[in-house]
Write an enzyme that holds these catalytic residues in place. Structure first.
Site, PDB file in Angstrom:
ATOM      1  N   PRO A  75     -32.867  17.955  15.845  1.00 18.22           N
ATOM      2  CA  PRO A  75     -32.875  19.257  16.090  1.00 18.22           C
ATOM      3  C   PRO A  75     -31.951  19.926  17.075  1.00 18.22           C
ATOM      4  CG  PRO A  75     -34.895  18.420  15.950  1.00 18.22           C
ATOM      5  CD  PRO A  75     -33.916  17.213  15.949  1.00 18.22           C
ATOM      6  N   LYS A 185     -19.730  26.381  12.268  1.00 17.49           N
ATOM      7  CA  LYS A 185     -21.141  26.508  11.941  1.00 17.49           C
ATOM      8  C   LYS A 185     -21.520  27.544  12.866  1.00 17.49           C
ATOM      9  CE  LYS A 185     -25.352  25.806  10.763  1.00 17.49           C
ATOM     10  NZ  LYS A 185     -26.296  24.923  10.857  1.00 17.49           N
ATOM     11  N   LYS A 260     -31.791  30.048  17.794  1.00 15.70           N
ATOM     12  CA  LYS A 260     -31.388  29.062  18.483  1.00 15.70           C
ATOM     13  C   LYS A 260     -29.611  28.952  18.083  1.00 15.70           C
ATOM     14  CE  LYS A 260     -30.230  24.391  17.295  1.00 15.70           C
ATOM     15  NZ  LYS A 260     -30.406  23.332  16.361  1.00 15.70           N
TER      16      LYS A 260
END
Lengths: 320, 320
Positions: A75, A185, A260
């Site tokens: 993560p 990304k 995030k």
């Protein structure tokens, strides 16, 4: 790829598990997948499903002992550091000679870059690549992910990387060099988060003015507000029958993860000295919605609910 | 449409002139286009180009005396009011019995609605429709505009409207009812303005981090940041060879017009009670850029320049 391979996969979570499942069934015959996860249950479930072609490992080090190619899918940056460096049985506790190391996690560029440097210092013949994905858990299951790969198309390892990643995804974009997979990304998700919010706001303005959201989405589709978000992930329930919004915002890409990634992108933008007019408002919105019990754990397009959008319009349309 | 028609066109500006040109050459044989503009030069130039099929009028009233179908294409709500109401020789100074009135201007919904009501009170048999466009001057010239039409597909006039608008555009979307053409247009441009800005910001973050903008645009195109803006109107010079950004931001959709539409959308949103997290930051950015001499009068994707984006990357890429 026709020779059997010894491959490692570290991180069998919501994304990693289906990715590793595709990998293990598609690797050349005789290959073996060495898996590790902090959850013993995850590794046991996996190896029970693939008894002859996979093997459970008790640490990243054990993976490194067996595998020449090692994927990581965890993560956060702290987990990548932990898997590689910050534990006695991390990958770097073993030699990594000629290993091909591919990190698919979405983390900050600095952590990725520092792990890359540590790997190179420790084992100069090893290669470390950032290769984050987009496409969500559905893309991971169906092997339709897009990989944003931190290397050049002219890199001699690119054909091998392309072959391996194609087992788990549909589109592999060589982003130019180390770290640029992550850069791409984060930029993509910064842009996508804002498109989602802008589309939710614009649809809400139209609906509150009395417009049918299906007609509004049709206008957008044929005009300058067209986007994949509008066409396939529309934030308004009932506009795209297959979108998470039409199924209680279940599935898709969790709002906390979007928050995030958005935060990481804003950090990257600040470090690069990029002027960002929409960053503060966007981050505030995603942060608040992530903490809102009506939105938490749901697909990030739930921003439409956070804005107070009408989710019952179909009921009313049927009644009238 | 095979019978000859008497059509009026009011407003021969950057958009209206090419729209009227398409109309006059495509109307059934024997038809006549009655044109009016505040600029006598514009009407004279037009009628000289189409001597047998067009006729110059000295006021909106004269247009109403001759034409059964009347288009208006003017910059702002005050001009629409002036053409219809606020002058002694406005359209409503003549009877408008059974006239088909089509306003293609992008204006606020309230003005359109009040003109609609005045027309109905004055001539109950007349019909007034809002039909704003998207596609810019290029779309106007090539007759590829999208019309957002304030009527239902089941409206008995819709086939006639569709036939007429098809002479000037490619896509005609029936938006459901009076005023909804404008609502759809404003929502579209609200969303499009934010997509442009978000794309410019995201591309700038990536470029300042060292990425090739062409690779970044390729990632966006195959991922969740895909949009028509990114694919065809990319704000970064050199990414889309045909986009205004690759030609000094010439052509396209002027930033002041985008600022105007964005402001109208925000007003509409406030009146409708819609929560808008990105409105303030977006409006501030477009307002400031509209007043910046480096950006004024250029295509709205010039926001990339306003952000301080690198427009010389191609030069540097060639040199290295």
């Amino acid at each position: 790829m026709d020779k059997s391979l010894n491959v490692g996969f570290i991180g069998l979570g919501a994304m990693g598990y289906p990715m590793a499942s595709n990998l293990v069934t598609k690797l050349p015959q005789g290959s073996k997948l060495y898996v590790f996860d902090v959850s013993k249950l995850a590794t046991e479930t996996f190896t029970k499903s693939h008894p002859t072609s996979s093997e459970s490992c008790d640490s990243p080090r054990t993976v490194a002992e067996h595998a020449n190619i090692i994927f990581t899918m965890v993560p956060e940056g702290s987990h990548v550091r932990s898997v590689y460096l910050d534990q006695p049985n991390g990958l770097l506790s073993h030699h990594l000679q000629s290993r091909l190391l591919i990190d698919c996690s979405t983390i900050d560029c600095e952590t990725s870059s520092s792990v890359h440097d540590e790997v190179k210092r420790h084992s100069p013949s090893a290669s470390f690549y950032d290769a984050p994905v987009s496409g969500g858990t559905l893309g991971a299951e169906k092997a339709t992910l897009t990989f944003m790969l931190g290397c050049s198309e002219t890199d001699e390892t690119f054909p091998t990387l392309h072959g391996l990643l194609s087992l788990m995804g549909k589109t592999i974009v060589a982003c130019g060099g180390p770290g640029f997979g992550l850069t791409a990304k984060l930029c993509n998700n910064y842009c996508s988060a804002l498109i989602s919010l802008a589309t939710a706001e614009a649809m809400n303005i139209g609906m509150r003015s009395g417009m049918d959201p299906r007609l509004l989405a049709r206008v957008f589709a044929s005009s300058t507000a067209q986007s994949t978000i509008c066409d396939k992930w529309n934030p308004v329930p009932g506009v795209c029958p297959d979108a998470p919004s039409s199924h209680g915002y279940q599935g898709g890409f969790k709002i906390q993860l979007m928050k995030k990634d958005f935060g990481l992108a804003v950090e990257a933008g600040k470090k690069a000295g990029a002027k960002m007019l929409l960053a503060d408002a966007g981050l505030k919105g995603y942060t608040e919605a992530s903490e809102d019990p009506r939105c938490r754990d749901l697909d990030s397009r739930v921003m439409f609910r956070y804005l107070g959008g009408d989710e019952q319009w179909q009921e009313l349309a049927r009644q009238s």
